[in-house]
Design a protein around this motif. Structure first.
Motif, PDB file in Angstrom:
ATOM      1  N   GLU A  77       0.830  -1.206   0.000  1.00  0.00           N
ATOM      2  CA  GLU A  77       0.000   0.000   0.000  1.00  0.00           C
ATOM      3  C   GLU A  77       0.865   1.257   0.000  1.00  0.00           C
ATOM      4  O   GLU A  77       0.495   2.262  -0.605  1.00  0.00           O
ATOM      5  CB  GLU A  77      -0.953  -0.008   1.200  1.00  0.00           C
ATOM      6  CG  GLU A  77      -2.034  -1.076   1.117  1.00  0.00           C
ATOM      7  CD  GLU A  77      -2.908  -0.973  -0.145  1.00  0.00           C
ATOM      8  OE1 GLU A  77      -3.211   0.152  -0.575  1.00  0.00           O
ATOM      9  OE2 GLU A  77      -3.274  -2.031  -0.698  1.00  0.00           O
ATOM     10  N   LYS A  80       1.764   1.714  -3.514  1.00  0.00           N
ATOM     11  CA  LYS A  80       0.641   2.248  -4.306  1.00  0.00           C
ATOM     12  C   LYS A  80       0.450   3.744  -4.034  1.00  0.00           C
ATOM     13  O   LYS A  80       0.145   4.518  -4.941  1.00  0.00           O
ATOM     14  CB  LYS A  80      -0.646   1.498  -3.961  1.00  0.00           C
ATOM     15  CG  LYS A  80      -0.700   0.078  -4.515  1.00  0.00           C
ATOM     16  CD  LYS A  80      -2.060  -0.510  -4.159  1.00  0.00           C
ATOM     17  CE  LYS A  80      -2.205  -1.948  -4.579  1.00  0.00           C
ATOM     18  NZ  LYS A  80      -3.412  -2.572  -4.008  1.00  0.00           N
ATOM     19  N   ASN A  84       0.480   6.750  -6.640  1.00  0.00           N
ATOM     20  CA  ASN A  84      -0.601   7.727  -6.814  1.00  0.00           C
ATOM     21  C   ASN A  84      -0.056   9.136  -6.926  1.00  0.00           C
ATOM     22  O   ASN A  84      -0.554   9.950  -7.682  1.00  0.00           O
ATOM     23  CB  ASN A  84      -1.567   7.693  -5.619  1.00  0.00           C
ATOM     24  CG  ASN A  84      -2.529   6.547  -5.742  1.00  0.00           C
ATOM     25  OD1 ASN A  84      -2.665   5.982  -6.819  1.00  0.00           O
ATOM     26  ND2 ASN A  84      -3.180   6.191  -4.651  1.00  0.00           N
ATOM     27  N   SER A 303      -6.553  -1.907   0.072  1.00  0.00           N
ATOM     28  CA  SER A 303      -7.628  -1.097  -0.491  1.00  0.00           C
ATOM     29  C   SER A 303      -8.893  -1.932  -0.694  1.00  0.00           C
ATOM     30  O   SER A 303      -9.997  -1.420  -0.702  1.00  0.00           O
ATOM     31  CB  SER A 303      -7.183  -0.450  -1.795  1.00  0.00           C
ATOM     32  OG  SER A 303      -6.302  -1.304  -2.475  1.00  0.00           O
ATOM     33  N   SER A 304      -8.736  -3.231  -0.854  1.00  0.00           N
ATOM     34  CA  SER A 304      -9.923  -4.085  -0.916  1.00  0.00           C
ATOM     35  C   SER A 304      -9.505  -5.474  -0.466  1.00  0.00           C
ATOM     36  O   SER A 304      -8.334  -5.836  -0.548  1.00  0.00           O
ATOM     37  CB  SER A 304     -10.476  -4.150  -2.333  1.00  0.00           C
ATOM     38  OG  SER A 304      -9.552  -4.824  -3.150  1.00  0.00           O
TER      39      SER A 304
END
Ligand code: UPG
Length: 523
Positions: A77, A80, A84, A303-304
């Motif tokens: 994460e 990620k 972003n 995130s999921s």
């Protein structure tokens, strides 16, 4: 390990690179992320790079952990999040397989590799400790990464030849790599996978070491770490208890290196732990030297949750009323003895509340923290009290070994969470707005309980006996308190406030976004 590299790296993205050495023996997860830089967590493992394919500036990040998934997910994460903010970066994550892997790591890595092309995984060489070595668990966590230092050295050099290596981000247990990356002049950052309050304690350790004598567990008074509630010595992580142990020395060395690093990235957000964040940034935890910049970029949670729901947790939850179910789950490694499981069943039954309970087989010895990967599936009929499953059939679901926790916590029917206080579980509950009952088992979890109960006020405590046994009556009382009473309401309201704070941290001008931007600016 995670490495971040430039555009050119993206063409490698999403693949799993082969292991470059086949020694056999133990395997550990390590990550690397790459984009315009490589960010590396230094552990045993080296960044094994395909030198020809990475160009430009890179950041390498590494993570080497035997309980894998918790540290791996937050590291991914982080990768990620970096992507972003700077999509031109490629992330390279170094990993090795772990002897204690619960079987979740490989599918997770495949999924990330397939869905996030700018994140590349590199499988590091296997290393093994000498046969018959009497290393304890923590010694192994620190000791194995050290064996990968030559690989880390080689990988960082290789990356540097084709990319501007701007930073290397290492997991706490990858401390051995600090000497490698700093000897190569690579700015080295630590990724701290727990909260700011635990970080305050950790950074202050070298001072505590200098200002006390004897073993920490024998200190008779509460310890005041900057920006945290007072902590009783026996609530610290057990490896810190004995001043003469190797594990103690590793912690002190790591704390000293962390204080000398280019910066610390922490998986928390400012409004969750404002006192601790302030104390650290004001230099109170490292009183005799400058404190490196601390970047609170969290909450970094998955995130999921794409874990499968083979045991039907989610469909069962959908048949339950809103906020009515207590979820009990104890991280990737939490185990209980059979007597404790029986007691929990009685407490849950007597509470009268609905529950979803993840049950694992008891450890084969008295060691409550033995890793579950080696255990068989639990036999619920023999482990739980006679008739329990039938009597609670209409209001309880017991699942074996693993549940899709993130999805469960975010299901509307869940109203409370009995947790071991692992930091990822804590952040997941906070982000879902689910209040907690704190039942710590090992590691820094006993400290986390104090922070969650006394400082952040998002959890109720559970009283234990001296041998850390929790009675059925105590569990029943706390479940009722959390779900029914005014003190439960205070905790419920507070956790929703923290959930909103977590969301705000990533809004424009939110604290975590600003912290990440500062980190990227510095690298
Ligand atoms: O049935 C399960 C059990 C766990 N999880 C997931 O596994 C992770 C567990 O992470 P965490 O709550 O942090 O627990 P541990 O796996 O025990 O994590 C280790 O790492 C943490 C971060 O450093 C520390 O806070 C802990 O003390 C240490 O044990 C979380 O994402 C959970 O959602 C599931 O999805 N299903």
């Amino acid at each position: 390990m995670v490495g971040v590299m430039e555009d050119a790296v993206a063409c490698n993205g999403g693949r799993i690179l082969p292991n470059s050495r086949e020694d056999g023996g133990l395997w550990w997860p390590v990550m690397e992320v790459g984009l315009q830089w490589k960010v590396g967590v230094a552990m045993v493992a080296a960044l094994a790079c395909d030198s020809g394919s990475w160009n430009g500036e890179c950041v390498a990040v590494g993570d080497l952990r035997w309980d894998g998934i918790g540290h791996l997910v937050s590291m991914v994460e982080l990768g990620k999040l970096i992507l972003n903010h700077q999509p031109s970066i490629s992330i390279i994550i170094f990993f090795t397989s772990s002897p204690y892997d619960t079987g979740k790591t490989a599918p997770y890595i495949s999924r990330v590799a397939a869905t996030t092309p700018s994140i590349t995984f590199h499988n590091l060489p296997t290393v093994t400790l000498p046969p018959n070595s009497s290393y304890g668990a923590v010694d192994q966590l620190f000791g194995l990464p050290r064996l990968n230092n030559p690989d880390v050295h080689q990988a960082l050099q290789t990356i540097s030849q084709t990319s501007g290596l701007k930073a290397f981000i290492i997991d706490f247990f990858c401390d051995a790599a600090f000497e490698v990356s700093t000897s190569l002049g690579v700015p080295t950052y630590y990724f701290f996978t727990s909260g700011a309050s635990a970080l305050s304690m950790f950074l202050y350790l070298t001072t505590l070491d200098k200002t006390t004598t004897g073993s920490i567990k024998d200190l008779k008074d509460y310890i005041e770490f900057p920006g945290t509630p007072p902590i009783f010595p026996t609530d610290l992580a057990e490896p810190l208890f004995d001043r003469h142990s190797t594990a103690y020395k590793r912690f002190i060395d790591t704390a000293a290196h962390m204080a000398k690093s280019s910066g610390i990235i922490a998986n928390t957000f400012e409004s969750l732990e404002p006192r601790a964040v302030k104390a650290i940034s004001e230099g109170l935890c490292v009183p005799d030297a400058p404190t490196p910049p601390v970047y609170c970029v969290g909450p970094l949670i998955a995130s999921s949750d794409q874990a499968s729901d083979e045991q039907g947790c989610l469909s069962w939850l959908s048949s339950q009323p809103s906020k009515s179910v207590v979820f009990l789950c104890f991280g990737s490694m939490g185990l209980f003895k059979a007597e404790q499981l029986t007691e929990m069943a009685v407490g849950l039954e007597n509470s009268g509340h609905r529950f979803l309970w993840v049950v694992r087989s008891p450890p084969p010895t008295d060691d409550q923290a033995k890793h579950p990967s080696a255990l068989p599936e639990p036999n619920l009929d023999t482990l739980l009290p006679k008739g329990f499953l039938d009597r609670t059939r209409n209001r309880g679901l017991v699942v074996k070994s693993w549940a899709p926790q993130l999805a469960v916590l975010n299901h509307d029917s869940v109203g409370g969470f009995v947790t071991h206080c692992g930091w990822n579980s804590t952040l997941e509950a906070v982000c879902a707005g689910v209040p907690m009952i704190a039942w710590p088992l090992y590691g820094e979890q006993r400290m986390n309980r104090i922070f969650l109960v006394e400082e952040i006020k998002v959890a109720l405590p559970l009283d234990e006996s001296e041998d850390r046994f929790v009675s059925a009556a105590e569990l029943e009382k706390r479940v009722r308190e959390l779900m029914d009473s005014s003190s439960g309401k205070a905790v419920r309201d507070r956790v929703r406030e923290m959930r909103d704070g977590a969301r705000a941290a990533f809004q424009p001008n939110g604290s975590s976004g600003i912290a990440l931007a500062e980190f990227l600016k510095q690298t």
